[in-house]
Enzyme design. Structure first.
Site, PDB file in Angstrom:
ATOM      1  N   THR A   1       3.988   2.741  29.498  1.00  0.00           N
ATOM      2  CA  THR A   1       5.205   3.016  28.844  1.00  0.00           C
ATOM      3  C   THR A   1       5.123   4.491  28.107  1.00  0.00           C
ATOM      4  OG1 THR A   1       3.302   2.278  26.963  1.00  0.00           O
ATOM      5  CG2 THR A   1       5.360   1.099  28.096  1.00  0.00           C
TER       6      THR A   1
ATOM      7  N   ASP B   1      -8.774  -4.003  11.834  1.00  0.00           N
ATOM      8  CA  ASP B   1     -10.340  -4.406  11.549  1.00  0.00           C
ATOM      9  C   ASP B   1     -11.001  -5.593  11.741  1.00  0.00           C
ATOM     10  OD1 ASP B   1     -10.787  -2.337   9.100  1.00  0.00           O
ATOM     11  OD2 ASP B   1      -9.170  -3.013   8.263  1.00  0.00           O
TER      12      ASP B   1
ATOM     13  N   THR C   1       1.837  -5.011  14.520  1.00  0.00           N
ATOM     14  CA  THR C   1       3.524  -4.755  14.177  1.00  0.00           C
ATOM     15  C   THR C   1       2.619  -2.913  15.062  1.00  0.00           C
ATOM     16  OG1 THR C   1       3.904  -5.599  12.023  1.00  0.00           O
ATOM     17  CG2 THR C   1       4.293  -3.468  12.715  1.00  0.00           C
TER      18      THR C   1
ATOM     19  N   ARG D   1       4.031   7.481  29.925  1.00  0.00           N
ATOM     20  CA  ARG D   1       5.070   8.136  30.772  1.00  0.00           C
ATOM     21  C   ARG D   1       6.542   7.973  30.629  1.00  0.00           C
ATOM     22  NH1 ARG D   1       0.414   6.907  35.828  1.00  0.00           N
ATOM     23  NH2 ARG D   1      -1.134   7.545  34.617  1.00  0.00           N
TER      24      ARG D   1
ATOM     25  N   GLU E   1       5.017   0.237  15.917  1.00  0.00           N
ATOM     26  CA  GLU E   1       5.551   1.805  15.166  1.00  0.00           C
ATOM     27  C   GLU E   1       6.389   2.380  16.419  1.00  0.00           C
ATOM     28  OE1 GLU E   1       2.047   2.710  14.381  1.00  0.00           O
ATOM     29  OE2 GLU E   1       1.894   1.397  12.766  1.00  0.00           O
TER      30      GLU E   1
END
EC number: 3.5.4.30
Length: 173
Positions: free
Chosen positions: A96, A111, A119, A98, A121
């Site tokens: 992805t 954590d 999620t 590349r 971004e």
């Protein structure tokens, strides 16, 4: 130290939960996670850290969705993950990257004790078509040394879907 794929497999169902789990997605030292069929985009061009920012849902059709450069898309993994003994980390797959597709802007560090969907971004450097259920990123796990408390009360813990920023809650303290 990063867990090998074989160690991830040994810990599935006990110290590491990935649901749904598919053994074919295990790599030498990670596990591939896939993209859900919905994205969120912020409705306003200017975002405010101190307030909730309105979003709208975009469905990714089976024949794909064209993403625009310069726009942030929030997605999520199809897989629910949980860990009680290791520190989870998320990275985009090299395939992805590349294509100029970023999977997380800054939040690839989890954590110990986190439970939920990740999620994503998502940001692209040129127009790119994405598809639901594509293996878009990978999760890997680090050992932790020393005493620690499990992450249990964070604002993103036990989420059920895509989580827009909840940073405004930090200002309420």
């Amino acid at each position: 130290m990063i867990l090998s794929g074989k160690e991830i497999l040994k810990n599935i169902g006990s110290n590491i939960i990935i649901e749904p789990f598919d053994e074919k997605k295990i790599n030498p030292n990670s596990y591939n996670l896939s993209l859900h069929n919905e994205l969120l985009v912020y409705e306003n061009d200017i975002l405010d850290m101190k307030t909730p920012n309105p979003t709208k849902v975009i469905k990714i059709p089976e024949d794909g969705l064209l993403l625009e450069p310069g726009k942030l898309y929030l997605g999520r993994t199809n897989e629910f993950t949980s860990t009680s003994k290791y520190v989870p980390m998320l990275e985009g797959r090299s395939s992805t990257g590349r294509l100029g597709l970023f999977i997380h802007v800054t939040a690839g560090f989890g954590d110990i004790g986190f439970s939920g969907y990740w999620t994503l971004e998502i940001f692209c450097v040129q127009p790119i078509k994405v598809y639901p259920n594509v293996e878009i990123c990978q999760i890997y796990y680090h050992d932790i040394h020393g005493e620690y408390d499990l992450y249990s009360s964070g604002k993103y813990q036990n989420n059920k879907g895509i989580q827009p920023s909840l940073m405004y809650k930090d200002f309420e303290k």
